[in-house]
Each structure stands twice: as structure tokens, then as C-alpha cells.
Scaffold this motif. Sequence first.
Motif, PDB file in Angstrom:
ATOM      1  N   LEU B 229       0.931  -1.055   0.247  1.00 53.62           N
ATOM      2  CA  LEU B 229      -0.147   0.060  -0.157  1.00 53.62           C
ATOM      3  C   LEU B 229       0.786   1.352  -0.075  1.00 53.62           C
ATOM      4  N   THR B 230       1.980   1.069   0.586  1.00 54.74           N
ATOM      5  CA  THR B 230       3.139   2.490   0.705  1.00 54.74           C
ATOM      6  C   THR B 230       3.479   2.683  -0.727  1.00 54.74           C
ATOM      7  N   VAL B 231       3.728   1.652  -1.614  1.00 56.36           N
ATOM      8  CA  VAL B 231       4.307   1.581  -2.677  1.00 56.36           C
ATOM      9  C   VAL B 231       2.911   2.288  -3.521  1.00 56.36           C
ATOM     10  N   ALA B 232       1.809   1.903  -3.562  1.00 58.25           N
ATOM     11  CA  ALA B 232       0.745   1.981  -4.191  1.00 58.25           C
ATOM     12  C   ALA B 232       0.330   3.396  -3.989  1.00 58.25           C
ATOM     13  N   GLU B 233       0.344   4.020  -2.676  1.00 57.32           N
ATOM     14  CA  GLU B 233       0.297   5.517  -2.515  1.00 57.32           C
ATOM     15  C   GLU B 233       1.347   6.196  -3.066  1.00 57.32           C
ATOM     16  N   TYR B 234       2.587   5.900  -3.280  1.00 55.93           N
ATOM     17  CA  TYR B 234       3.373   6.517  -3.787  1.00 55.93           C
ATOM     18  C   TYR B 234       3.055   6.803  -5.526  1.00 55.93           C
ATOM     19  N   LEU B 235       2.740   5.566  -6.140  1.00 57.13           N
ATOM     20  CA  LEU B 235       2.835   5.489  -7.349  1.00 57.13           C
ATOM     21  C   LEU B 235       1.558   6.524  -7.852  1.00 57.13           C
ATOM     22  N   ALA B 236       0.410   6.450  -7.119  1.00 61.77           N
ATOM     23  CA  ALA B 236      -0.920   7.005  -7.016  1.00 61.77           C
ATOM     24  C   ALA B 236      -0.680   8.426  -7.012  1.00 61.77           C
ATOM     25  N   PHE B 237      -0.310   8.844  -5.699  1.00 61.43           N
ATOM     26  CA  PHE B 237      -0.681  10.302  -5.398  1.00 61.43           C
ATOM     27  C   PHE B 237       0.989  10.916  -5.811  1.00 61.43           C
ATOM     28  N   GLU B 238       1.924  10.298  -5.938  1.00 60.36           N
ATOM     29  CA  GLU B 238       3.203  11.256  -6.373  1.00 60.36           C
ATOM     30  C   GLU B 238       3.502  11.257  -7.710  1.00 60.36           C
ATOM     31  N   ARG B 239       3.187   9.852  -8.509  1.00 60.34           N
ATOM     32  CA  ARG B 239       3.401   9.859  -9.827  1.00 60.34           C
ATOM     33  C   ARG B 239       2.041   9.727 -10.672  1.00 60.34           C
ATOM     34  N   GLY B 240       1.010   9.956 -10.047  1.00 63.63           N
ATOM     35  CA  GLY B 240      -0.308  10.193 -10.918  1.00 63.63           C
ATOM     36  C   GLY B 240      -0.658   8.851 -11.592  1.00 63.63           C
ATOM     37  N   LEU B 241      -0.379   7.739 -11.322  1.00 62.01           N
ATOM     38  CA  LEU B 241      -1.041   6.652 -11.620  1.00 62.01           C
ATOM     39  C   LEU B 241      -2.109   6.082 -11.233  1.00 62.01           C
ATOM     40  N   ASP B 242      -2.982   5.296 -11.764  1.00 62.45           N
ATOM     41  CA  ASP B 242      -4.274   4.358 -11.211  1.00 62.45           C
ATOM     42  C   ASP B 242      -3.690   3.236 -11.015  1.00 62.45           C
ATOM     43  N   VAL B 243      -3.792   3.041  -9.675  1.00 62.09           N
ATOM     44  CA  VAL B 243      -3.095   1.791  -9.051  1.00 62.09           C
ATOM     45  C   VAL B 243      -4.141   0.823  -8.471  1.00 62.09           C
ATOM     46  N   LEU B 244      -4.287  -0.404  -8.946  1.00 60.36           N
ATOM     47  CA  LEU B 244      -5.028  -1.288  -8.314  1.00 60.36           C
ATOM     48  C   LEU B 244      -4.525  -2.413  -7.513  1.00 60.36           C
ATOM     49  N   VAL B 245      -4.839  -2.404  -6.196  1.00 61.98           N
ATOM     50  CA  VAL B 245      -4.076  -3.219  -5.245  1.00 61.98           C
ATOM     51  C   VAL B 245      -4.864  -4.445  -5.061  1.00 61.98           C
ATOM     52  N   LEU B 246      -4.180  -5.534  -5.141  1.00 63.22           N
ATOM     53  CA  LEU B 246      -4.850  -6.869  -5.065  1.00 63.22           C
ATOM     54  C   LEU B 246      -4.335  -7.446  -4.036  1.00 63.22           C
ATOM     55  N   VAL B 247      -5.000  -7.973  -2.888  1.00 64.38           N
ATOM     56  CA  VAL B 247      -4.631  -8.680  -1.736  1.00 64.38           C
ATOM     57  C   VAL B 247      -5.320  -9.853  -1.595  1.00 64.38           C
ATOM     58  N   THR B 248      -4.517 -10.982  -1.482  1.00 66.25           N
ATOM     59  CA  THR B 248      -5.182 -12.245  -1.457  1.00 66.25           C
ATOM     60  C   THR B 248      -4.032 -13.371  -0.419  1.00 66.25           C
ATOM     61  N   ASP B 249      -4.589 -13.747   0.323  1.00 63.11           N
ATOM     62  CA  ASP B 249      -6.044 -13.731   1.065  1.00 63.11           C
ATOM     63  C   ASP B 249      -5.947 -13.161   2.278  1.00 63.11           C
ATOM     64  N   MET B 250      -7.018 -12.155   2.539  1.00 64.60           N
ATOM     65  CA  MET B 250      -7.181 -11.432   3.677  1.00 64.60           C
ATOM     66  C   MET B 250      -7.083 -12.425   5.056  1.00 64.60           C
ATOM     67  N   VAL B 251      -7.738 -13.470   4.912  1.00 71.46           N
ATOM     68  CA  VAL B 251      -7.822 -14.493   6.084  1.00 71.46           C
ATOM     69  C   VAL B 251      -6.570 -14.794   6.556  1.00 71.46           C
ATOM     70  N   ASN B 252      -5.607 -14.769   5.615  1.00 71.92           N
ATOM     71  CA  ASN B 252      -4.351 -15.298   6.062  1.00 71.92           C
ATOM     72  C   ASN B 252      -3.408 -14.035   7.011  1.00 71.92           C
ATOM     73  N   TYR B 253      -4.002 -12.900   6.656  1.00 71.53           N
ATOM     74  CA  TYR B 253      -3.472 -11.524   7.366  1.00 71.53           C
ATOM     75  C   TYR B 253      -4.010 -11.736   8.513  1.00 71.53           C
ATOM     76  N   CYS B 254      -5.306 -11.921   8.706  1.00 75.60           N
ATOM     77  CA  CYS B 254      -5.962 -12.065  10.085  1.00 75.60           C
ATOM     78  C   CYS B 254      -5.624 -12.839  10.866  1.00 75.60           C
ATOM     79  N   ASP B 255      -5.329 -14.154  10.355  1.00 73.50           N
ATOM     80  CA  ASP B 255      -4.789 -15.283  11.121  1.00 73.50           C
ATOM     81  C   ASP B 255      -3.184 -15.021  11.808  1.00 73.50           C
ATOM     82  N   ALA B 256      -2.521 -14.297  11.043  1.00 73.41           N
ATOM     83  CA  ALA B 256      -1.270 -13.705  11.636  1.00 73.41           C
ATOM     84  C   ALA B 256      -1.466 -12.687  12.806  1.00 73.41           C
TER      85      ALA B 256
END
Lengths: 536, 440
Positions: B229-256
Motif C-alpha cells: 500500500l505504501t508503494v501504491a500510495e506513492y505511485l498513485a499520489f506522487e506519480r499520478g498513476l491509477d493503481v489497483l491493489v490486489l491482496v489475497t487472501d485477507m484471512v491469512n493476514y487476520c490469522d497472522a
Amino acid sequence: MNGTITGISGPTVSADLVGVRLYEQVQVGHAGLIGEVVRLEPQRAVIQVYEETRGLAVGEPVTATGEALMVRLGPGLLGGMFDGLQRPLPALVARDGPFLQAGGGLFPLDLTRRWHLTPCLAPGAAVAPGQILGTVAEGPIQHQILAAAAGTIKALDGGDFTVEAPIGRLADGTLLHLWQPWPARRPRPCRRRLPVTAPLITGQRCIDLLFPLVKGGTAIFPGGFGTGKTVLEQAIAKFADVDVVVYVGCGERGNEMADLLDEFMALRDPWRGGALLERTIVIANTSNMPVAAREASIYTAVTLAEYYRDMGLQVLLLADSISRWAEALREISSSLEEMPGEEGYPTYLGSRLAAYFERAGVVETCGGGRGSLSMLLSVSPPGGDLTEPVTQACLRAAGAFFMLDAGLAHRRHFPAINWQQSYSLYAQEAVGFFSDRAADWGGLRQRCRELLRQEEALREIAEIVGPEGLQEPDRLLLASVGRIRDEFLSQNAYSDEAFSPPEATAACLRGILADHDRGVAGLAGEAAGATTGGGP
Amino acid sequence: MKLMEASYATLRAVRAPLLLLEEIAGARIGEAVRVVAPDGSEQAGEVLRIDSGTVLVQLFGETAGLDLPTTRVIFSDRVRRAPLAPGCVGRIFDGSFRPLDGLPPYLPERWAPVSGRPLNPTARARPEEFIETGYSAIDGLNTLVKGQKLPLFTCAGLPAREVVAGILSQAQLAGGGAFVVVFVALGLTHQEANFYRRVLDNMAGGFVAFLNLADQAVVERLLAPRFGLTVAEYLAFERGLDVLVLVTDMVNYCDALREVAAAREELPGRRGYPGYLYSDLASLYERAGRIRGRPGSVTLLPVVTMPEDDITHPIPDLTGYITEGQLVLSRDLHQRGIFPPLDVLPSLSRLMQHGIGAGRTRADHRAIANGLYRCYARGRELRRLEAIVGRDGMLAGDRRLLDFADRFEAAFIAQSERRSVAATLDAGAALLREFGEEGK
């Protein structure tokens, strides 16, 4: 009083600060983060920090400010947008850019704007706190400048002032200003509480007719995600017949707040004209902003609401959602290692909520006016399960309950208020008030409820025997109630009918009922014809 | 204040994934540390709690091989940061931002803290620019817009990755141009990761990938999405790109997250997840959006596999409370061979209102969507009745709606190739016309 940080765990910081008072505000670290003393121990104070603590180091300074967490009250609040600690968000964008930085408070009121004061009192007059010193025009309302302290007026001038400039002084030398501070957690006083005397017209047909509200009342609406809590809350914020709306986005979506601002800037106040934003104060503490400030945000909001109530105005406080506040309370409680109650919430959840709800009501103000503060709070029960502690604690305190139903929402029936389970304890008073706008209000309400009840029973039968197996009158009833559901109870928040005045509400239902009665009469005529052996 | 790194060998306890150190001076909360095992290998960690000189550190890597006397912990005096530069596009990293593609690290333009800062709500621009995904169920009825966060709720065994791959390869922005995809894999199997790699390689706008696979450090999964997301924010708001962030799978994040909370002996909430799961998820999801007066956008598409197919499970439940709607896959549709098996009834796009209509999609979009919803919802309701009383016991009008529901699933939801939004709306309008429901 100064000290240094000795320990940090999430938003909780301990410091070797002695001689501070409980709930005193402190500045934490080199960045000057805002915190509040929440526990005192020998040689140690435990501080709840309202801002992001990441990067804070042990050994950084802590300074006590000597006062409690304060809300700044004065002209220029209307149309403003603040965070949970009443920092002006637009001014922060101008100073810090689009991302919020920790530390560095800003005075919430515009210090450069000048207000024209018309004094009400002359030198020599005695004043008590809450008494009206004078008025300034703030958008559509007459903003009363209320005395903060008792005394005798030595000087009080009319003219143009900034909020910082003194407008006069008391005999004891106390300077008078257009603004005053008030501790957020202490309710503002009133002379006495009064019984409710007026309806709160929301313009939502389902609420106004079936579950009406009154000015000074409280209501909650729990619902799982996607049941339309926010849309309903915003619709009421737009159309309710009040003078001032305080809207708290408590732990909710940032994009929704952006949307709300855009929309409120464009829409007109249906009761007074003028932009809708001019009667609205927005407190935004979105879900990614610090949790502890989320806990404080509803107190900041209610204090602002009480301030306008004290000017004799009708104020509506909307909070979306109180569950996020309760979760913040839980997070803080658990970082203080308090013994948990139900589902980890602190044992004082119920009493805090009840005390909060009690800040609503109709009052005779200290200035002798008559103001009201109504509250509408949304609840986000986990998994849509209403037996959870926050919903249950709210139910004990609130006067009306609108249950938002996922089944209705999936059918795109909005507002998805379940008409079987919801209730309003204000129905009796409110029906009387609404009858002034439409004489047959009570009768319409009675018939509507009766038809809905009959349909519920009938639908169970229809599920077993199939609609083909039903009698004609029963099928007529199903069809009529279908119309009540589609044309009356559901209301599109994004169309011309988003606001329905009581007269239109009554007319809409009257029309459906008249058609139903004609159908019943028609069927009765056919039946009579059949028993007498055919028609002419 | 310290001005440089400080190294300590005062480890007192190891309780995976937590380390307890003593006699530490001036530690920062959230400070990034490096843990050097006796064999010289290094792991990343972060300060969780400080009580005088005692510091609790969370390790993102493996605790195996650590000892008390000789393990060294190096305090960096800063919070964890991500290196930012346009050169990140086209690269593949592990969950700790180490290159996996054999290329050397790029030269950073600057470094930014990975936890990000909350976006001031008044600085946000309302998301309202239509994204054409090519799927009728999304474009027609649950329209996605730039800057939205819209999760995909799926169940074990459903073709979520095919649906996601379809969105990635078909999506077109209203104003032309292509997405840069930031792909964050959390606990994915090698097979799944390879599948996504092939999809990403064909992305016109390029991609940045952070891969943490199923056999890799669990706690690193808390870090990888923040890097992404930090990279995405940089590319979007400083480089003016349209960024699509795909995170899979959030269940593994929550389990961690649950694993760390349990190790800290925190009071467990629902299903053992910590009470702050909502706030923690919000700190990720809320990073999607647009900024007033700046080009670029971060659109977030997290995938959540609902445990036990249960949408009221805390992970999908809290996700749904934060995100602007949800896309829900249905086991029933999948079993009947319908692809994409998107169930439009529990699905929702909260930002659809502003993304459709004249000037965005087409003037009749709302009317068609409402008509389809109304008929399909009634048809679906009638299916339950049909199961009880049988088709013959039903009214003619109701039988027609049953047929509508079947046709809607077969002709509108199901699709074998990309449809433009115009084709989607035409198909919807044709369906309504066929059943005499248009203009109602």
C-alpha cells in the motif's frame, strides 16, 4: 508540570509525572501529541494518547497543560469539519497537505474572521453563566454569545470582533470573548429539563408514520453492513426539521465523509433555505484515524450540540456509528488491562452509554430559552446479531429502535426498517403532534399497522398452500400490502421523493388504503351478487 | 535521542513470534529492528511495547535458531520504511521487500513509513470514475469506481482467482490508460502464485508483486500489505498513476494478527481474533482513495475466503463494515456451472450511485439495474416457494418471474467473453423487454 515517558504500549503511555489530575490534558513527546491522564499511580501517570504513537521514544518529554480536554465554542463552527479533537480538517489540509500528521494542534475557530456583535446587556448588569451577552449572525441563525462566568459587566461593546479580541470585561477584570472553552466530558448545564412537545419530522415515511420521533428524543438503528445505516442517517441529516445538525462519522469510511461534504455543499436546507452545510457541523474520525480520538469524538460532538441547544435552538446529533465508539472504549480498556465484561467490553459500557443518551432532551436554557437536543445513533452489530452488548446497552437507554433488516436490504427495500421489530416509545405523543399536519394521522397509522400484521400471518399460510390456494380477499390484502411496502414504506434516498413532508406521507398512504377499500367493496359486491343468484 | 543504530545482546526470553529484551535505552514504539541469529542470518522485527528498559519485539521472520546469550538485536531508531522509486514497477519482492527476481534493489528516491498516515477526509475526492471490468454482474449492477475498496468474498473451492484474473486482464479505465497492479500474496500456495504470475506478466500497465507463500514466515503477512500500500500510495499520489491493489487472501493476514495477539496473551475477541481487528483492517483498507486536485487513485480489491462459507464470520463481517460494498461468489451458481458465479443479491457497490448514468456509463443504467434487481430478487424469493408448493401451485405472474431468474443467471450473469458496459446494459434491457418488465 513536566516528566518523561517511561513506557509505551499502543496508545497508552506511562510517564513519571506527579501532581497531575485525572483527565488532565497533557502533551506527549517532541511532537506534542495530545493525551489525557486516565490513571494515577505512585510516581506514575498513565496517559491515553489521542494520536498515532508510532515512533514515540522512551525518554521523550511529557508536559501537563493544567486543563481538561476542552472543546472551543464560539461563532464559526457551523459549516465546519473537525476531527475527534476538534481540529479543523480543512485548515490542516492547507497546513500539512492531504495526509494527517501527528501533533501540532490548530485552534478550531477561524481567527481572522470578524463577527458583528449586537450586545443585549449594558454595563452594570449582573450576568450568570449561560446568560446571553449579545448575538452575532452566523449563517442562517442568530448565534447567541453566552456568558462563561458570573459577575457584573463593566464594559461590553458592539461592533466587529474576531473571536480572539475581547468584547468587554467584568467588574473583577475577567475579559469577555466571543468564544469560550468547555470540558468535553462534562454536560453543559441547563435550568431544568422539560417534557417533549414537538415531533421531529424526518421526512422518512416509514419513520414519521410508524415509528415517529420527537425533538429531544433518542433513537438507535442497528443493522449489519449493507443495510443502509449511513444512507438513512444522511437522509435524516438532510431533511430533519431542526436548526442545527451535528454529524459524527465515528470510525467510518473516509470516502463517505468526502461524499457527505460534496452533497451537503450542493443541497439546500429544506426548512430555511441556504446551503445544507451552513446548518451542519461535521466531526470526522474515520476508521483509520487514531482509535483513542474516536472515543473522544462523540463527546466533542455532543458538547458542540449542547452549545447550540443553549441558544434555544433545535439540534440533532447523528452518530455513525456508536459501535465504533464502544470498540474504541474496549481497545482503551484492554490496553489499561482492566477486567473485561461481556465480549471484552469494559463493565462500564452500559453506564457510559446511558449517561451519554441523557445529554439529549428538551431544556430550559440558562439564558431562559427553550432548546432541544435529539440523538440518532447507528449501531453496527457484529454479524448483524442484535444480542451483542452494544445494541443491548443502547436498547436500555434509547427511546426508539429502528431495526435494519438484511433481508429487506437484499431485496433493495430501503430504508430497510423492519416494521415488525422496530418500535418508538414516543408514538403516543408524536401522533398527536402529527395530527396537526394531517388530521387522520392516527387512523392511518392504525390501519397501516393492522394490514402489515395481517399480511405477516397470511404470508406464512401462502408459503404453505401457495398463492393459488388463497381466497380472493386474502390475495387483495397481499396485493395492497405489497403496494404499501413498495410505494409507501420504501423510499428512494436519491430521488425527488427523498423527503416526504407529513401531508404527502398521509396522502400517499390514504391513496393506497382507498384503493384497498374499493377492492374490498368490489369483492363484497361480487360475493353478494353470487349469493343472490347472479347480477342483473 | 540516539542518532544511529544500537546493538544489544540482552535477549531474556523468546516466545515465538515475540522476543523480550532488557536494558534497552530510548527504544521507540514501532521501531524497526534487525535480529541477528547466532548463525549470522538476519530477520526483521518491530518494537511492540516498552516498559522502562524492557522491550517486547515482534519478529516477522522465523524464530528457529535463536538463542538467548548470543542473538543480537539491532535497533534502527526509526519506524519501518519502504524504499520508493518508479523503478519498483515490474519487480517481484518477498513479504519483507527483498527482491525475488534476481535483480539488484533499485535506487530509492525516498523512504516512507509503511504504516502510512491517514488521509484527511476533507482532502479526499469522491470516487466516481467508472471502471469497466467486463463482467456484467459488476459493471451493470455493482459498478466499481476508481478509488473504491471492494472486496471479493468467496468460499473455499470457488473460482475466485479466475474471477480476479478476469478483472485484472479485462479492466479498462473510463478515461483510457491502464492500471498498475500492486499484487500482495499472503500465504498463497506456489501453484496459486504461479497462476497469478502468468496473469501479471500480461498486464499492460505493469505490476509490483509482494509474495509471501504458504510455507513462509506467517508474521511477515502483517508487513507485506503495508509495503504494497505504501508503494501504491506513492505511485498513485506522487506519480499520478491509477493503481489497483490486489491482496489475497485477507484471512491469512487476520490469522497472522491473531497469532501475534495470542502470543501477547491479549484478551481474544470473536473467534479468537483481537478486539482491534476492525481498526487494524481499517488501517489497510482506508488507504484506498483519491485526493482532491491530484491525479492518480488507489483502488483496492482484497480477496476474503469466508471460513465455513459464513458471511457473518468476523473477517468478512468487519471487512464489509469498512469497505464500500462487496462482491460475493455463490457456491450455488458455481455448482450450476455459471461463470462468474457472482451472486448479485448480497453483493453491493456503495459508490455505484456516482459512477453511473449519463456522462459516466449511460443514462438508462440506473433504471435497467433497478429493474433487473427487482425482478431477480422476486424470482429468487419465489424459488423458495416453488420448492414447497411446486410450480403448478403458483400464479402465472410468479412463474414468469421464476423464468426470469433462470434467464437472468444464464444470459446476464454467465458470460464467456468480455462485455462492454454498453453490451451489458443492452443485454439487461433485452431481458427486461423479453419479460415485459421494462419501464416499470
